[in-house]
Motif scaffolding. Structure first.
Motif, short mmCIF file in Angstrom:
data_model
loop_
_atom_site.label_atom_id
_atom_site.label_comp_id
_atom_site.label_asym_id
_atom_site.label_seq_id
_atom_site.Cartn_x
_atom_site.Cartn_y
_atom_site.Cartn_z
N LYS A 32 -29.72 18.75 11.52
CA LYS A 32 -30.39 19.23 12.73
C LYS A 32 -29.50 19.01 13.96
O LYS A 32 -28.88 17.96 14.13
N TYR A 66 -34.23 25.22 1.73
CA TYR A 66 -34.77 24.74 3.00
C TYR A 66 -35.79 23.68 2.63
O TYR A 66 -36.75 23.96 1.90
N ASN A 86 -38.70 29.58 11.61
CA ASN A 86 -37.68 28.56 11.37
C ASN A 86 -36.23 29.03 11.41
O ASN A 86 -35.34 28.26 11.74
N PHE A 159 -36.91 28.33 16.28
CA PHE A 159 -36.07 28.26 15.06
C PHE A 159 -35.48 26.88 14.89
O PHE A 159 -35.31 26.14 15.86
N ASP A 160 -35.19 26.54 13.64
CA ASP A 160 -34.45 25.32 13.32
C ASP A 160 -33.00 25.67 13.05
O ASP A 160 -32.11 24.83 13.21
N TYR A 161 -32.79 26.89 12.58
CA TYR A 161 -31.42 27.35 12.28
C TYR A 161 -31.20 28.71 12.93
O TYR A 161 -32.03 29.60 12.81
N ALA A 187 -30.44 26.71 21.77
CA ALA A 187 -30.42 25.88 20.56
C ALA A 187 -30.77 24.44 20.93
O ALA A 187 -31.53 23.78 20.21
N ARG A 190 -34.36 23.67 21.38
CA ARG A 190 -35.14 23.56 20.13
C ARG A 190 -34.58 22.48 19.21
O ARG A 190 -35.07 22.33 18.09
N ASN A 191 -33.49 21.82 19.65
CA ASN A 191 -32.77 20.87 18.79
C ASN A 191 -32.41 21.53 17.46
O ASN A 191 -32.62 20.99 16.37
N ALA A 192 -31.93 22.77 17.58
CA ALA A 192 -31.68 23.57 16.38
C ALA A 192 -30.20 23.52 15.98
O ALA A 192 -29.34 23.15 16.77
N THR A 193 -29.96 23.91 14.76
CA THR A 193 -28.60 23.99 14.23
C THR A 193 -28.10 25.43 14.41
O THR A 193 -28.84 26.38 14.14
#
Lengths: 213, 400
Positions: A32, A66, A86, A159-161, A187, A190-193
């Protein structure tokens, strides 16, 4: 949500490709908040990799997971859920709807699971220089404009990714940097990758890990 | 913000005015109308012909005989019913009961005594009381009783009054006949006796001269030849004398029916056949129209394949897309089927009012079964539609 790949290799690749690649045939977990850079020359399977991660194709051996759930077990409804909550993507070929306007293209995506309000959409469009194109049909926009619209579209959902497949191929450096800044900002929100695949290194991408495909 | 189908709608009908859609809807309308009208007419016929025969306590009574042809003449065993025939009939599910019309086995002569100069050879028959349409309490007899109650066929009485003037006999009213005493002379087996017959009732159902069963059993034994008496005519008690199945059964046995009572039944077979064929044709048209519509849907989806695939790719649920896409056609289905139902209702009203002159057996309102069929047709169309669209969208998923 955590994305990991296990011994992933396209069925149409030789097994030996695993010896020269950081990705193919390896076990990797994308954590993450990471900013992942994948350097992939033509023909190394960059788009295939992105499509595998997004679940659009499944001609591979090994697994894409996932949260430990293999994509091979996903139903169409599972994919729909993951793609609106996501995982988001910018396609190399943009994939805008040709007949609807730019704004309609964005709204069709935003209404699925709105992360931002309508004003934010206008703000993003202004910021990336496509504010004047909002009422033009998708098909009448230049590739550069389409690419920026595709980037905005990918940022309208939670989203996460975020998967970026050559996201700046039609942009000049100035516009690419603006887009990059927006992407990183969103990003972080959202603390997303972010997983960015491109032909070569991009100087203005502050990646935290790099893989050679 | 709820998910709206509005921005998606224009993506689904690209490049066509829906000509094939129009024709499939037109076909559906015609098919449904044919089907509903046929069912309604079928029900009308059932209701009309239920009243076609003389009923008692909800049962019909009809008589059957074996046909007498040149080949069977002179061979009573071929034209009389034996116990096996009767048992077979009793076992048939649509027949409630069977009673043989037993004849006299001795000579009977009728005279009017001294009142009217009239003397004729006569016959007597008897039938189970349960089968009589008019049964006065006086219709009983016990050995030793000189008075003999008689039930006479109304038809026979009519015939008497027709030929009486030509024979210089007086015409008689039913009331007078009821008060007259006739002499019934029974002869045979070296015995003879005179009974005083009195007409206690007239029967519309049984064409015969009926006496109580106790009398004829006694008299056949006393005056008869001593052989078991077989019947040439059976009375049948059934729920529906016009039942096509029952008539077919009699045909298969080669029995001849009292025609008046079953003529309607014969017509019913033909008319119901016509409406069944029309109904089946209507159903076929409905199926064809639904098929045509499924081709239209496939065409629309094939035309919008790129858009649909893109929507699925960016995260639209195939279930949601399918449901919303199919829902667009629901109002059209409802309008078409209810339009056909309304047309059927108008037809039924006109049929009842103008052709049947408001006969009480029929209703001006369509039967509930017709309404049920209409609702089922809507549900069927909507469900098959939804399933087809969903299937096509899932297929796009696999191919993407």
């Amino acid at each position: 949500m955590i994305l990991s790949i296990n011994n992933l290799l396209p069925t149409y690749f030789d097994a030996q490709r695993a010896n020269t690649s950081d990705i193919w045939g390896k076990n990797i977990q994308f954590n993450k908040g990471e900013l992942v850079k994948i350097v992939a020359p033509s023909g190394s399977g960059k788009t295939s990799f992105m499509h595998f991660l997004y679940g659009m194709r499944n001609q591979y051996n090994g697994e894409v997971k996932y949260d430990n759930n293999s994509l091979k077990n996903y139903t169409p409804e599972d994919f729909a859920k993951a793609r609106s909550n996501n995982v988001s993507i910018v396609f190399q070929d943009m994939k805008l709807l040709p007949e609807p306007t730019v704004l309609e293209n964005l709204e069709i995506k935003r209404q699925l699971n709105p992360y931002h309000n309508g004003d934010k959409v206008l703000e993003m469009a202004q910021r990336l220089g496509v504010g004047s194109k909002l009422h033009s049909k998708g098909k009448t926009c230049s590739y550069g404009e389409q690419q920026r619209v595709a980037i905005i579209r990918s940022l309208l959902q939670p989203f996460d990714y975020l998967l970026l497949d050559e996201p700046f191929s039609h942009l000049d450096n100035a516009n690419a940097e603006k887009a990059m800044a927006l992407i990183i900002e969103e990003a972080k929100l959202r603390n997303a990758t972010v997983i960015l695949a491109d032909l070569e290194k991009i100087d203005f991408y502050p990646y935290t890990s790099i893989y050679y495909l | 913000m709820s998910l709206s189908f509005k921005p998606i709608k224009p993506l689904l009908l690209t490049g066509g005015k829906g000509g094939s859609g129009f024709f499939s809807f037109l076909g559906l309308g015609i098919g449904v109308l044919l089907l509903l009208c046929s069912v309604q007419m079928y029900i009308n016929i059932q209701q009309l012909l239920k009243e076609g025969s003389i009923r008692k306590d909800g049962y019909d009574y009809i008589s059957i005989t074996k046909p007498i042809t040149n080949a069977t003449m002179g061979q009573p065993e071929k034209s009389l019913f034996n116990q096996q025939d009767i048992d077979e009939l009793k076992a048939y599910p649509l027949i409630e009961n069977v009673s043989p019309l037993l004849p006299n086995d001795f000579r009977v002569m009728l005279s009017a005594g001294d009142v009217v100069p009239f003397r004729t050879d006569m016959f007597l028959e008897t039938l189970d009381n349960d089968f009589l349409d008019t049964l006065p309490p006086s219709f009983t007899w016990q050995p030793g009783q000189q008075n003999l109650p008689i039930i006479l066929s109304s038809d026979f009485f009519e015939i008497y009054n027709v030929f009486a003037p030509g024979q210089n006999l007086p015409q008689i009213s039913k009331e007078t006949a009821g008060g007259m005493v006739v002499h019934v002379h029974c002869e045979g087996n070296n015995n003879n006796e005179v009974f005083y017959g009195r007409i206690v009732a007239f029967s519309d159902r049984v064409n015969s001269v009926l006496v109580p069963k106790s009398f004829l059993s006694w008299a056949n034994e006393k005056f008869g030849k001593g052989k078991p008496v077989l019947s040439s005519r059976l009375f049948i008690k059934t729920k529906d004398a016009n039942s096509t199945e029952l008539l077919k059964f009699f045909d298969s046995k080669g029995y001849k029916l009292n025609k008046d009572k079953t003529l309607l039944g014969r017509n019913k077979i033909v008319i119901q056949g016509i409406f069944s064929a029309l109904g089946i044709f209507g159903l076929l048209v409905v199926i064809l129209a639904l098929l045509l519509f499924s081709f239209y849907l496939q065409l629309v989806i094939a035309r919008s394949k790129d858009n649909l695939q893109l929507l699925l790719t960016i995260g639209y649920s195939p279930k949601w897309l399918g449901a919303n896409f199919s829902r667009r056609f629901v109002p059209m289905y409802v309008i078409i089927v209810f339009g056909a139902l309304l047309a059927t209702q108008i037809m039924q009203w006109a049929f009842h009012h103008f052709i049947m002159y408001n006969r009480p057996e029929l209703s001006s309102i369509v039967h509930w079964l017709v309404i049920t069929i209409a609702v089922v047709l809507i549900l069927l169309s909507v469900i098959t539609n939804y399933r087809l669209v969903k299937k096509l969208l899932y297929k796009l998923y696999v191919n993407e």
